[in-house]
Design an enzyme around this catalytic site. Sequence first.
Site, PDB file in Angstrom:
ATOM      1  N   LYS A  23       0.225  -1.289   0.063  1.00 57.98           N
ATOM      2  CA  LYS A  23       0.010  -0.063  -0.020  1.00 57.98           C
ATOM      3  C   LYS A  23       0.876   1.262  -0.433  1.00 57.98           C
ATOM      4  CE  LYS A  23      -4.578  -1.595   0.371  1.00 57.98           C
ATOM      5  NZ  LYS A  23      -5.400  -1.314  -0.233  1.00 57.98           N
ATOM      6  N   SER A  46      -8.319  -0.517   6.666  1.00 58.62           N
ATOM      7  CA  SER A  46      -8.706  -1.885   7.521  1.00 58.62           C
ATOM      8  C   SER A  46      -7.513  -1.847   8.306  1.00 58.62           C
ATOM      9  CB  SER A  46      -8.640  -3.000   7.629  1.00 58.62           C
ATOM     10  OG  SER A  46      -8.768  -3.781   6.268  1.00 58.62           O
TER      11      SER A  46
END
Lengths: 278, 278
Positions: A23, A46
């Site tokens: 990410k 999350s």
Amino acid sequence: MNKLVGADLFFKCENFQKTGAFKARGAVNTVLQLSSNIESVVTHSSGNHGAALAWATGLREMKSYVVVPTDASSFKRRNMERYGATLIDCGQELESRVSVLQDFLAKHDATFIHPYDDARIIAGQGSATIELLESECNLDQIWVPVGGGGLASGAILAANGNVEVVCAEPELARDAYLSMQAGCRQPPLPPVTIADGLRSSLGELNFSILRAAKTTVALATEVSIKRAVRLVFEMMKVVIEPSAAVVVAAMLENPSLVANRVGTILSGGNVPCPQQFD
Amino acid sequence: MNKLVGADLFFKCENFQKTGAFKARGAVNTVLQLSSNIESVVTHSSGNHGAALAWATGLREMKSYVVVPTDASSFKRRNMERYGATLIDCGQELESRVSVLQDFLAKHDATFIHPYDDARIIAGQGSATIELLESECNLDQIWVPVGGGGLASGAILAANGNVEVVCAEPELARDAYLSMQAGCRQPPLPPVTIADGLRSSLGELNFSILRAAKTTVALATEVSIKRAVRLVFEMMKVVIEPSAAVVVAAMLENPSLVANRVGTILSGGNVPCPQQFD
């Protein structure tokens, strides 16, 4: 692992990446393109996208806010906070996340960065596949996990039709699988898989890229995901989170889909060390 | 990790080595020098040397027998058997191991390979340090764990006085520390440290090499060893066993001994994946 899977495997260890997951790529690619007068960004996550965005905004001295489900992993919460994110609680379901986010945006001057349904994010995540292809392993296939589809659609664009990209998805969160079958995006299933990074539903831009490439989605059961975490831990001495183990699990469950020389993106490793070592 | 330790760290990940530990180096170096008419070898081991010897003898189609304490890790027992070793149980104490081994040698035509007090083993283990030095990290210090002293004495010979080698030892198994202080080899302490690969006592040849180099031995407590396993797991996403974590623990406990650019040999990663992932 090669013997077990019946292929020559090449692992791109994005668990070793900054913030512990791929990410970081999409986040930094996006944040570096933001106008310099932006002071705050907000996202929902999350955990891994949130930590990545916090890290990336920290490089430009921007503030980051992350809408996080209350049942998110405490390890991932701490990881986000360590990189400077301010967390905002929401419920587990999609509706709660959307309403909390809209409420925040109505009250704050912040720029929303979608975790995956964004061309800048997709381009950033695609760089993992570019590096894998540049490593000259002569791959004839690349396996990636699919949740929202940022990594998967980035991989498809990066592979550019030269190498097949296969997506792996938890059976309990198989909205990408169902969407590809139906030919249109299907709603998410209840967010219950152990692969917490893959509970989100496939994005619109992401789906269009998967669909254009006629992408195969292979499923993995919860039992096989847990077994894959163990195999990678014990045989490779590498810590991966369940969302990353999904690719190994799906390969083991779908041997007929696996080519000869296979690149595998291990997407992240943000899990706490179990108490056994305490 | 650099911030925590206060140094630039470079890790030589011998947990990624064949059989999951640096022991593969000494074993293969020794086995490849054996006369071709030798059919069987025997050793004693808590697991990693045994697995390495079984792997190495398998390359030459020799048989391997390993005298193993009954309280050895079941993970390491399985690892040895996977590589083809035949295990022979002994008690936890040195005396039991010696008598079981002598009994075996009296009844079988097998060549004994000492796990560390052997020039061929020491030379093989030293190759890890040679590779670390060849990696051009401009190291000014190398930290290695010390148990029997195979890795440590190999590192000292490989560094050849150009780079300081510091040994890390569990406080509960500090016979190397005491031996260096006394100037002669001291008896082993009870084999109770969680760092099961470092319970053995310092070898004779190994001690002479450590002594000639006036080697510093830094100690690590059990609590700090467990914490170091966790830190490497969570921050580096790398699985190491407690015997490997001892170097990280000893650096954290002895900051005044740590130089600027430090090579660290992570000696092995043979631990089971905890049940949390089952």
